[in-house]
Design a protein around this motif. Structure first.
Motif, short mmCIF file in Angstrom:
data_model
loop_
_atom_site.label_atom_id
_atom_site.label_comp_id
_atom_site.label_asym_id
_atom_site.label_seq_id
_atom_site.Cartn_x
_atom_site.Cartn_y
_atom_site.Cartn_z
N LEU A 10 0.66 -1.40 -0.42
CA LEU A 10 -0.11 -0.30 0.24
C LEU A 10 0.81 1.66 0.00
O LEU A 10 0.36 2.14 -0.51
CB LEU A 10 -1.24 0.45 1.12
CG LEU A 10 -1.66 -1.42 1.35
CD1 LEU A 10 -2.83 -1.19 2.64
CD2 LEU A 10 -3.30 -1.20 -0.19
N ALA A 11 1.93 1.18 1.04
CA ALA A 11 2.65 2.38 0.87
C ALA A 11 3.57 3.24 -0.63
O ALA A 11 3.47 4.17 -1.15
CB ALA A 11 3.75 2.43 2.15
N LEU A 12 3.73 1.68 -1.36
CA LEU A 12 3.97 2.00 -2.25
C LEU A 12 3.52 2.54 -3.40
O LEU A 12 3.53 2.98 -5.24
CB LEU A 12 4.99 0.32 -3.49
CG LEU A 12 6.27 -0.16 -2.27
CD1 LEU A 12 6.24 -1.19 -2.94
CD2 LEU A 12 7.40 0.83 -2.66
N ALA A 13 2.05 2.95 -3.23
CA ALA A 13 1.49 3.16 -4.10
C ALA A 13 1.75 4.49 -4.05
O ALA A 13 0.57 4.94 -2.82
CB ALA A 13 -0.21 2.66 -3.33
N ASN A 14 2.20 5.16 -5.23
CA ASN A 14 2.56 7.01 -4.58
C ASN A 14 1.38 7.86 -5.35
O ASN A 14 2.19 9.06 -5.64
CB ASN A 14 4.22 6.71 -5.01
CG ASN A 14 4.40 6.78 -6.13
OD1 ASN A 14 3.07 6.61 -7.18
ND2 ASN A 14 4.85 6.00 -7.31
N SER A 15 0.10 7.63 -4.81
CA SER A 15 -0.89 8.53 -5.54
C SER A 15 -1.49 8.31 -5.09
O SER A 15 -2.00 6.83 -4.52
CB SER A 15 -0.25 8.88 -6.90
OG SER A 15 -1.33 7.76 -7.41
N ALA A 16 -3.05 9.12 -4.84
CA ALA A 16 -3.58 8.81 -4.36
C ALA A 16 -4.44 7.55 -5.74
O ALA A 16 -5.39 6.65 -4.85
CB ALA A 16 -5.30 9.72 -3.61
N GLU A 17 -5.11 7.80 -6.62
CA GLU A 17 -5.57 7.61 -7.69
C GLU A 17 -4.64 5.83 -7.75
O GLU A 17 -5.30 4.49 -8.16
CB GLU A 17 -5.61 8.33 -8.82
CG GLU A 17 -6.06 9.04 -9.15
CD GLU A 17 -6.22 9.85 -10.92
OE1 GLU A 17 -6.03 9.13 -11.39
OE2 GLU A 17 -7.29 10.44 -10.54
N ARG A 18 -3.33 5.71 -7.58
CA ARG A 18 -2.32 4.48 -7.93
C ARG A 18 -3.25 3.37 -6.64
O ARG A 18 -3.07 2.12 -6.69
CB ARG A 18 -1.22 4.84 -7.64
CG ARG A 18 -0.08 5.37 -8.34
CD ARG A 18 -0.21 4.03 -9.57
NE ARG A 18 0.09 4.68 -10.96
CZ ARG A 18 1.57 4.70 -11.34
NH1 ARG A 18 2.90 4.32 -10.95
NH2 ARG A 18 1.76 4.91 -12.73
N ARG A 19 -3.28 4.19 -5.47
CA ARG A 19 -3.87 3.44 -4.06
C ARG A 19 -4.99 2.76 -3.98
O ARG A 19 -5.50 1.68 -4.23
CB ARG A 19 -3.90 3.80 -3.25
CG ARG A 19 -4.56 3.26 -1.48
CD ARG A 19 -3.55 4.65 -0.20
NE ARG A 19 -4.32 3.47 0.56
CZ ARG A 19 -3.59 3.18 1.65
NH1 ARG A 19 -2.51 3.52 1.11
NH2 ARG A 19 -4.58 2.69 2.36
N LEU A 20 -6.04 3.67 -4.93
CA LEU A 20 -7.31 3.64 -5.46
C LEU A 20 -7.47 1.98 -6.53
O LEU A 20 -8.32 1.54 -5.83
CB LEU A 20 -7.95 4.20 -5.83
CG LEU A 20 -9.10 4.12 -7.10
CD1 LEU A 20 -10.52 4.23 -5.49
CD2 LEU A 20 -9.79 5.57 -7.02
N GLU A 21 -6.35 2.71 -7.16
CA GLU A 21 -6.05 1.34 -8.67
C GLU A 21 -5.83 0.31 -7.78
O GLU A 21 -6.77 -0.87 -8.09
CB GLU A 21 -5.02 1.64 -9.37
CG GLU A 21 -5.44 0.93 -10.18
CD GLU A 21 -4.43 1.43 -11.36
OE1 GLU A 21 -3.93 0.43 -12.32
OE2 GLU A 21 -4.31 2.44 -11.87
N THR A 22 -5.07 0.56 -6.56
CA THR A 22 -4.67 -1.54 -6.49
C THR A 22 -6.20 -2.21 -5.41
O THR A 22 -5.81 -3.70 -4.82
CB THR A 22 -3.35 -0.61 -5.82
OG1 THR A 22 -2.90 -2.73 -5.67
CG2 THR A 22 -3.14 -0.82 -4.74
N VAL A 23 -6.29 -1.10 -4.69
CA VAL A 23 -6.60 -1.51 -3.32
C VAL A 23 -8.33 -2.09 -3.93
O VAL A 23 -8.80 -2.66 -3.02
CB VAL A 23 -7.37 -0.53 -1.95
CG1 VAL A 23 -5.51 -0.49 -1.41
CG2 VAL A 23 -7.70 0.89 -1.99
N THR A 24 -8.82 -1.33 -4.42
CA THR A 24 -10.35 -1.49 -5.34
C THR A 24 -10.20 -2.85 -5.97
O THR A 24 -11.30 -3.17 -5.58
CB THR A 24 -10.91 -0.18 -6.20
OG1 THR A 24 -10.58 1.20 -5.42
CG2 THR A 24 -12.06 -0.86 -6.75
N GLN A 25 -9.61 -3.43 -6.79
CA GLN A 25 -9.28 -4.37 -7.62
C GLN A 25 -8.94 -5.66 -6.67
O GLN A 25 -8.99 -6.73 -5.98
CB GLN A 25 -8.04 -4.30 -9.03
CG GLN A 25 -8.07 -3.68 -9.49
CD GLN A 25 -7.69 -3.38 -10.74
OE1 GLN A 25 -7.37 -4.58 -11.46
NE2 GLN A 25 -6.74 -2.57 -10.76
#
Length: 224
Positions: A84-99
């Motif tokens: 989760l920490a490696l998702a370096n933008s709000a949208e990258r985090r949204l992309e990985t956690v939603t999926q």
């Protein structure tokens, strides 16, 4: 070959994780003029495979499989948090956690396995997509090399599909691009299979900036 059938199901566009809704910053890159033909798109995707976010995802995937097999819950927690920490933008985090969260829900309903249940016991929070798929792969006893290659191919195929919808390339050029990236995908998967968390890192700064800029892009088709 039968061992690969679950991967074909889980990583197909029909599996309900909503991958079609994300462009991983490609939409802004197209809008800004960075991506405008097959060659620029090839170079962009090749960088993600060899030096960027997909490389890190594959390493996280391989590390997750290993710690689940060794029952190292402390290491599993570290990987889940680090992903989760490696998702370096709000949208990258949204992309990985939603999926990731959607994958866990669908898998527990249709393809239950002890490792995914164990992951949620150890880490009850949001699950990054590569960690979720890795837990399923480990739970169903699928070979790591094939799992890594399938995950990488699905990532590239989804971004090629997004590029076709954006008009960067047509369908034929999109298929040519996917085929051309297979050697790089195989190499990245082979490297990840032998990597540890110490090998994480990337240098695709333009892609990272694209994900940040997309947050305020005026007209958008995609969520990232």
């Amino acid at each position: 070959m039968a061992a690969h059938l679950p991967l074909m199901v889980w990583l197909s566009p029909s599996f309900p994780v909503g991958a079609f809704a994300y462009s991983h910053g490609l939409e802004w890159s197209f809008e800004s003029g960075d991506l405008h033909d097959a060659q620029t798109l090839h170079d962009w995707l090749d960088a993600l495979v060899s030096h960027g976010s997909l490389r890190n995802d594959l390493i996280l995937f391989a590390c997750t499989v290993r710690v689940l097999e060794s029952r190292d819950d402390a290491a599993l927690t570290e990987i889940a948090e680090l992903a989760l920490a490696l998702a370096n933008s709000a949208e990258r985090r949204l992309e990985t956690v939603t999926q990731g969260n959607a994958f866990v829900s669908a898998l527990r309903a249709a393809w239950p396995c002890a490792t995914v249940d164990h992951l949620k016991q150890v880490w009850p929070g949001d699950v990054a997509y590569p960690v979720a798929v890795a837990a399923a792969s480990a739970g169903h006893g699928l070979p790591l090399p094939a799992s890594l290659e399938a995950y990488g191919l699905a990532f590239v195929a989804n971004l090629v599909s997004a590029s076709v919808r954006l008009g960067i390339v047509g369908q034929t050029d999109g298929q040519k691009l996917t085929a051309a990236l297979v050697p790089a995908l195989r190499a990245a998967a082979a490297e990840a299979a032998l990597s540890t968390l110490e090998d994480l890192g990337g240098c695709c700064y333009r892609s990272d900036l694209a994900s940040l800029r997309h947050e305020t892009q005026y007209s958008r088709l995609f969520r990232s």
